[in-house]
Design an enzyme around this catalytic site. Sequence first.
Site, PDB file in Angstrom:
ATOM      1  N   LYS A  96      45.138  28.868  35.284  1.00 15.74           N
ATOM      2  CA  LYS A  96      45.504  30.134  34.627  1.00 15.74           C
ATOM      3  C   LYS A  96      46.755  29.947  33.768  1.00 15.74           C
ATOM      4  O   LYS A  96      46.830  30.450  32.638  1.00 15.74           O
ATOM      5  CB  LYS A  96      45.713  31.234  35.680  1.00 15.74           C
ATOM      6  CG  LYS A  96      44.404  31.662  36.356  1.00 15.74           C
ATOM      7  CD  LYS A  96      44.603  32.588  37.549  1.00 15.74           C
ATOM      8  CE  LYS A  96      43.273  32.837  38.250  1.00 15.74           C
ATOM      9  NZ  LYS A  96      43.368  33.713  39.431  1.00 15.74           N
ATOM     10  N   GLN A 147      47.619  35.763  43.681  1.00 14.82           N
ATOM     11  CA  GLN A 147      46.453  34.931  43.981  1.00 14.82           C
ATOM     12  C   GLN A 147      46.003  35.150  45.428  1.00 14.82           C
ATOM     13  O   GLN A 147      46.813  35.130  46.354  1.00 14.82           O
ATOM     14  CB  GLN A 147      46.776  33.449  43.728  1.00 14.82           C
ATOM     15  CG  GLN A 147      45.600  32.506  43.841  1.00 14.82           C
ATOM     16  CD  GLN A 147      44.518  32.726  42.780  1.00 14.82           C
ATOM     17  OE1 GLN A 147      44.802  33.184  41.681  1.00 14.82           O
ATOM     18  NE2 GLN A 147      43.283  32.410  43.106  1.00 14.82           N
ATOM     19  N   ASP A 196      43.872  41.710  37.257  1.00 16.83           N
ATOM     20  CA  ASP A 196      42.755  41.260  38.096  1.00 16.83           C
ATOM     21  C   ASP A 196      41.701  42.354  38.250  1.00 16.83           C
ATOM     22  O   ASP A 196      40.566  42.073  38.674  1.00 16.83           O
ATOM     23  CB  ASP A 196      43.255  40.903  39.504  1.00 16.83           C
ATOM     24  CG  ASP A 196      43.443  39.405  39.694  1.00 16.83           C
ATOM     25  OD1 ASP A 196      42.755  38.625  39.005  1.00 16.83           O
ATOM     26  OD2 ASP A 196      44.271  39.026  40.544  1.00 16.83           O
TER      27      ASP A 196
HETATM   28  N1  GUN Z   1      41.007  34.389  44.452  1.00 12.91           N
HETATM   29  C1  GUN Z   1      39.743  34.089  44.058  1.00 12.91           C
HETATM   30  N2  GUN Z   1      39.472  34.676  42.875  1.00 12.91           N
HETATM   31  C2  GUN Z   1      40.571  35.361  42.522  1.00 12.91           C
HETATM   32  C3  GUN Z   1      40.888  36.167  41.389  1.00 12.91           C
HETATM   33  O1  GUN Z   1      40.098  36.395  40.471  1.00 12.91           O
HETATM   34  N3  GUN Z   1      42.149  36.693  41.391  1.00 12.91           N
HETATM   35  C4  GUN Z   1      43.042  36.495  42.389  1.00 12.91           C
HETATM   36  N4  GUN Z   1      44.244  37.081  42.299  1.00 12.91           N
HETATM   37  N5  GUN Z   1      42.759  35.751  43.456  1.00 12.91           N
HETATM   38  C5  GUN Z   1      41.538  35.193  43.513  1.00 12.91           C
END
Ligand code: GUN
Length: 293
Positions: free
Chosen positions: A52, A96, A119
């Site tokens: 990211k 996350q 998100d």
């Molecule tokens: N863990 C797995 N997928 C995601 C996501 O799209 N966002 C976040 N914050 N954590 C995750």
Amino acid sequence: MQLIDGKATAAQIKQEIAEQVAAIKAAGGKTPHLAAILVGHDGGSETYVAAKVKACAECGFKSTLIRYEADITEQELLAKVQELNNDADVDGFIVQLPLPKHINEQHVIEAIDYRKDVDGFHPINVGRMNIGLPCFVSATPNGIMELLKRYGIDTKGKKAVVLGRSNIVGKPMASLLMQKTNPGDCTVTVCHSHTANIKEECLQADIIVAALGIPGFVKADMVKEGAVIIDVGTTRVPDATKKSGFRLSGDVDFANVPPKCSLITPVPGGVGPMTICSLMKNTLLAGTKAIYE
Ligand code: GUN
């Protein structure tokens, strides 16, 4: 059978975002800023967050990575969330997941200002998405919708089967596929661990979205001739031939399923890159205040 190239599609979209960001900067506008909180050292989470941060650089965004050890208290984490909510330079941020067991994930998600929730996990964004209002949409299902669109896949009136009912993939995926949009207008069935006759359900499907996290679950005898298969699985399985010691395995039996379908996403290189790309799109929307404010 044609492979759906998520990697190439994501690269194209990041290029489009980078051009928009360059234009914003040239006009004296604010550089979009994404912050990410990473708690602990889970291998998968480390990889995703690093990807990211890299994607932010490719798009011309500012990014900030905030790291904590796994023993951070919920209170400390919530205090950081408040700080980011109030930081005018941060346009959007993510925490996350998964978080360590002693932290209630729902408390954290609901503490995030929905206007910065890139998100799309906050109940306000989830609710708005469900009734078709502008909002931040969860990245994985949004990335899949973008693939369906860019590959010109006809979804109207088709039967879609979503395997998995998680809050971040299965449920929003089902909701988006049934919206009065294009892509959309599907008749959707959601299958999960308590579904009777999953094979029969899958055999009816024109489109299967597999998001169970069970490597190789979807077998060739579960797939209708000519179906479109979207594989969301990314389970790490041991592989001594790899430098990392593992490889990513999707939810589809990739040795046998492709000849039966019209289009299929590979793992890796299918849905994964599109998920990160969707987060970048949401960050641009947050940076330009295109949805809220
Ligand atoms: N863990 C797995 N997928 C995601 C996501 O799209 N966002 C976040 N914050 N954590 C995750």
